[in-house]
Design a protein around this motif. Structure first.
Motif, short mmCIF file in Angstrom:
data_model
loop_
_atom_site.label_atom_id
_atom_site.label_comp_id
_atom_site.label_asym_id
_atom_site.label_seq_id
_atom_site.Cartn_x
_atom_site.Cartn_y
_atom_site.Cartn_z
N MET A 36 0.85 -1.18 0.00
CA MET A 36 0.00 0.00 0.00
C MET A 36 0.89 1.24 0.00
N ARG A 37 0.58 2.16 -0.90
CA ARG A 37 1.35 3.41 -0.96
C ARG A 37 1.06 4.26 0.27
N ILE A 38 2.02 5.09 0.63
CA ILE A 38 1.88 5.93 1.82
C ILE A 38 0.70 6.89 1.70
N ILE A 39 0.46 7.42 0.50
CA ILE A 39 -0.65 8.35 0.33
C ILE A 39 -1.99 7.66 0.55
N ASP A 40 -2.09 6.39 0.13
CA ASP A 40 -3.32 5.63 0.35
C ASP A 40 -3.51 5.32 1.83
N LYS A 41 -2.41 5.00 2.50
CA LYS A 41 -2.47 4.73 3.94
C LYS A 41 -2.89 5.99 4.70
N LEU A 42 -2.33 7.13 4.35
CA LEU A 42 -2.69 8.39 5.01
C LEU A 42 -4.16 8.73 4.76
N ARG A 43 -4.63 8.52 3.56
CA ARG A 43 -6.03 8.79 3.23
C ARG A 43 -6.96 7.87 4.02
N LYS A 44 -6.60 6.60 4.10
CA LYS A 44 -7.41 5.63 4.84
C LYS A 44 -7.45 5.98 6.33
N ASP A 45 -6.29 6.31 6.91
CA ASP A 45 -6.24 6.70 8.32
C ASP A 45 -7.00 8.00 8.57
N GLY A 46 -6.88 8.94 7.66
CA GLY A 46 -7.60 10.21 7.79
C GLY A 46 -9.10 10.01 7.73
N ASP A 47 -9.55 9.15 6.84
CA ASP A 47 -10.99 8.84 6.76
C ASP A 47 -11.48 8.19 8.04
N PHE A 48 -10.67 7.30 8.62
CA PHE A 48 -11.04 6.66 9.88
C PHE A 48 -11.16 7.69 11.00
N LEU A 49 -10.16 8.56 11.13
CA LEU A 49 -10.19 9.58 12.18
C LEU A 49 -11.34 10.55 11.99
N PHE A 50 -11.65 10.91 10.75
CA PHE A 50 -12.76 11.82 10.47
C PHE A 50 -14.08 11.17 10.85
N ARG A 51 -14.24 9.91 10.53
CA ARG A 51 -15.51 9.23 10.80
C ARG A 51 -15.77 9.06 12.29
N TRP A 52 -14.73 8.80 13.07
CA TRP A 52 -14.90 8.52 14.50
C TRP A 52 -14.46 9.68 15.39
N ARG A 53 -14.37 10.88 14.83
CA ARG A 53 -13.86 12.04 15.57
C ARG A 53 -14.69 12.40 16.79
N SER A 54 -15.96 12.09 16.82
CA SER A 54 -16.82 12.45 17.94
C SER A 54 -16.55 11.59 19.17
N TYR A 55 -15.95 10.43 18.97
CA TYR A 55 -15.77 9.50 20.09
C TYR A 55 -14.38 9.55 20.71
N PHE A 56 -13.42 10.20 20.08
CA PHE A 56 -12.07 10.25 20.61
C PHE A 56 -11.95 10.95 21.96
N PRO A 57 -12.75 11.98 22.28
CA PRO A 57 -12.66 12.57 23.62
C PRO A 57 -12.97 11.59 24.75
N LEU A 58 -13.70 10.52 24.45
CA LEU A 58 -14.01 9.52 25.48
C LEU A 58 -12.75 8.82 25.98
N LEU A 59 -11.68 8.85 25.17
CA LEU A 59 -10.42 8.25 25.60
C LEU A 59 -9.82 9.00 26.79
N ALA A 60 -10.16 10.27 26.96
CA ALA A 60 -9.64 11.08 28.06
C ALA A 60 -10.44 10.88 29.35
N LEU A 61 -11.57 10.23 29.28
CA LEU A 61 -12.43 10.07 30.45
C LEU A 61 -11.74 9.40 31.64
N PRO A 62 -10.96 8.33 31.47
CA PRO A 62 -10.26 7.76 32.64
C PRO A 62 -9.28 8.74 33.29
N VAL A 63 -8.62 9.56 32.49
CA VAL A 63 -7.68 10.54 33.04
C VAL A 63 -8.44 11.59 33.86
#
Length: 114
Positions: free
Chosen positions: A1-28
């Motif tokens: 997999m080319r790096i640009i495709d990997k970055l696009r795939k990771d970016g799409d994942f982060l964009f789709r689940w962006r609302s749930y990432f603050p929950l990772l800070a809840l234990p802290v």
């Protein structure tokens, strides 16, 4: 997999689940209450501090309400799979800040963090 495709795939994942990432800070956040004492032993100063932090978060909520309530048709939406905007929004708070919703999120998170 080319790096640009990997970055696009990771970016799409982060964009789709962006609302749930603050929950990772809840234990802290919960762990920060262990051994809590009033600042300088004063409940009055604690109340003032909490009201100030609430005001900072409230500024963020007001920004988000203003932006969400005044966005023109066809410029944004609650899309998580792909971009659907047909034009770039350059009016209202978007004329001052590139993404005022993120600015609102920043103030909300800052108030909670403080």
């Amino acid at each position: 997999m080319r790096i640009i495709d990997k970055l696009r795939k990771d970016g799409d994942f982060l964009f789709r689940w962006r609302s749930y990432f603050p929950l990772l800070a809840l234990p802290v956040i919960l762990a920060s209450y262990i051994g809590y004492t009033y600042p300088y032993g004063s409940s009055y100063l604690n109340l003032l501090w909490e009201l100030g932090c609430f005001a900072v978060s409230l500024i963020g909520i007001i920004i988000r309400i203003m932006v969400s309530g005044t966005v023109p048709e066809g410029t944004s939406g609650r899309n998580t799979k792909a971009q659907k905007a047909s034009t770039l929004n350059t009016s209202g708070l978007y004329s001052v800040v590139r993404n005022p919703l993120y600015l609102g999120n920043y103030f909300i998170a800052l108030g909670i963090s403080l």
